[in-house]
Scaffold this active site. Structure first.
Site, PDB file in Angstrom:
ATOM      1  N   GLU A   1       0.085  -5.054   6.142  1.00 28.17           N
ATOM      2  CA  GLU A   1       1.362  -5.124   5.433  1.00 28.17           C
ATOM      3  C   GLU A   1       2.301  -6.101   6.130  1.00 28.17           C
ATOM      4  O   GLU A   1       2.959  -6.920   5.484  1.00 28.17           O
ATOM      5  CB  GLU A   1       2.000  -3.736   5.366  1.00 28.17           C
ATOM      6  CG  GLU A   1       1.303  -2.800   4.390  1.00 28.17           C
ATOM      7  CD  GLU A   1       1.810  -1.378   4.457  1.00 28.17           C
ATOM      8  OE1 GLU A   1       1.766  -0.707   3.421  1.00 28.17           O
ATOM      9  OE2 GLU A   1       2.230  -0.929   5.549  1.00 28.17           O
TER      10      GLU A   1
ATOM     11  N   THR B   1       0.843  -1.196   0.000  1.00 23.21           N
ATOM     12  CA  THR B   1       0.000   0.000   0.000  1.00 23.21           C
ATOM     13  C   THR B   1       0.880   1.248   0.000  1.00 23.21           C
ATOM     14  O   THR B   1       1.955   1.246   0.587  1.00 23.21           O
ATOM     15  CB  THR B   1      -0.896   0.002   1.250  1.00 23.21           C
ATOM     16  OG1 THR B   1      -1.830  -1.074   1.149  1.00 23.21           O
ATOM     17  CG2 THR B   1      -1.671   1.307   1.391  1.00 23.21           C
TER      18      THR B   1
ATOM     19  N   GLY C   1       0.590   4.955   5.105  1.00 17.07           N
ATOM     20  CA  GLY C   1      -0.748   4.810   4.537  1.00 17.07           C
ATOM     21  C   GLY C   1      -1.746   4.202   5.509  1.00 17.07           C
ATOM     22  O   GLY C   1      -2.922   4.025   5.167  1.00 17.07           O
TER      23      GLY C   1
ATOM     24  N   GLY D   1       6.415  -0.480  -0.618  1.00 18.35           N
ATOM     25  CA  GLY D   1       7.250   0.688  -0.386  1.00 18.35           C
ATOM     26  C   GLY D   1       7.644   0.756   1.076  1.00 18.35           C
ATOM     27  O   GLY D   1       7.402  -0.164   1.856  1.00 18.35           O
ATOM     28  N   ALA D   2       8.261   1.866   1.464  1.00 16.10           N
ATOM     29  CA  ALA D   2       8.637   2.086   2.860  1.00 16.10           C
ATOM     30  C   ALA D   2       8.741   3.582   3.103  1.00 16.10           C
ATOM     31  O   ALA D   2       8.933   4.363   2.172  1.00 16.10           O
ATOM     32  CB  ALA D   2       9.961   1.397   3.187  1.00 16.10           C
TER      33      ALA D   2
ATOM     34  N   LYS E   1      14.184   8.193   1.159  1.00 15.18           N
ATOM     35  CA  LYS E   1      13.735   7.323   2.248  1.00 15.18           C
ATOM     36  C   LYS E   1      14.897   6.626   2.964  1.00 15.18           C
ATOM     37  O   LYS E   1      14.678   5.923   3.953  1.00 15.18           O
ATOM     38  CB  LYS E   1      12.757   6.274   1.709  1.00 15.18           C
ATOM     39  CG  LYS E   1      11.545   6.868   0.986  1.00 15.18           C
ATOM     40  CD  LYS E   1      10.725   7.742   1.897  1.00 15.18           C
ATOM     41  CE  LYS E   1       9.568   8.400   1.162  1.00 15.18           C
ATOM     42  NZ  LYS E   1       8.567   7.455   0.683  1.00 15.18           N
TER      43      LYS E   1
ATOM     44  N   GLY F   1       3.839   2.316   7.299  1.00 18.23           N
ATOM     45  CA  GLY F   1       2.573   2.660   7.934  1.00 18.23           C
ATOM     46  C   GLY F   1       2.083   4.050   7.635  1.00 18.23           C
ATOM     47  O   GLY F   1       1.087   4.490   8.205  1.00 18.23           O
TER      48      GLY F   1
END
Length: 228
Positions: free
Chosen positions: A107, A29, A101, A86-87, A125, A99
């Site tokens: 996840e 997500t 999102g 993703g991250a 990131k 988190g």
């Protein structure tokens, strides 16, 4: 200079090379996955792959279905071959915070089930320590969220806020709240996760520790592959 979207798109070929044949695919997500998912769906269609997706949020499941990807529920599968997500942060040990999102619990369930977990990020990131630029999300029960907030703040010099969306409390797909924790430098993520997860009412934390097999990073100089 390339913008963040362009950096994410740079990773596309490396992401697509992970998908092949008959596979149960964990679909993450967030903005990165929303950007890459249409190309993933196109590859699956063009090559006739028999891919079944297991999604980490209702939002991404809706998008995947619209794109023609076959979707099933987590309890309908015994294993996941590959999870792509993703991250929000990645540290030098490839530990990550997720988190942003609000889907951290689902996840983590899906990423832990996967035989291989691949993380896709842009270079912004990459951090020296978890919490450097992004707040740690903690999913908590609505009933005692404020008591949990106070206990987290008492652990160290941590500023905690309940997440809101347009002045309304953010609600996860599981019906819970998110507490966003601004961490000081020096917090041990392993010890802090253990502290949090044993608080009554804490559902899950945004720490994903010792989980990523590979991190694909879009940078101004090109794509970098990070592995342990």
């Amino acid at each position: 200079m390339k913008d963040v979207k362009a950096l994410k798109l740079m990773t596309l070929n490396d992401v697509l090379s992970q998908i092949n044949g008959d596979m149960t695919l964990g679909i993450g997500t967030g903005s990165t996955m929303e950007l890459l998912l249409p190309q993933m769906a196109q590859l699956i269609k063009e090559r006739g792959y028999n891919i079944t997706g297991v999604c980490t949020s209702n939002k991404i499941a809706f998008l995947a279905k619209e794109l023609g990807i076959k979707i099933c529920e987590i309890n309908d599968v015994d294993h996941i071959d590959l999870a792509i997500d993703g991250a929000d942060e990645v540290d030098p040990s490839l530990n990550i915070i997720k988190g942003g999102g609000g889907a951290l619990f689902r996840e983590k369930v899906i990423d832990e089930m996967a035989s291989r977990f691949v993380v896709v990020v842009d270079e912004t990131k990459i951090v020296q320590y978890l919490g450097e630029t992004f707040k740690l999300p903690v999913e908590v029960d609505k009933f005692n969220w404020y008591q949990i907030l106070r206990k987290i703040e008492s652990y160290a010099d941590i500023k905690v806020e309940r997440r809101v969306n347009e002045d309304v409390a953010f609600i996860t797909d599981n019906g819970n709240y998110i507490l966003d924790c601004k961490l000081p430098k020096g917090i041990d993520p392993y010890k802090f996760h253990e502290y949090l997860i044993h608080l009554t009412g804490v559902f899950e934390t945004g720490y994903f520790l010792d989980m990523a097999d590979q991190v694909i990073v879009g940078t101004q100089e090109g794509v970098k592959i990070l592995e342990k």
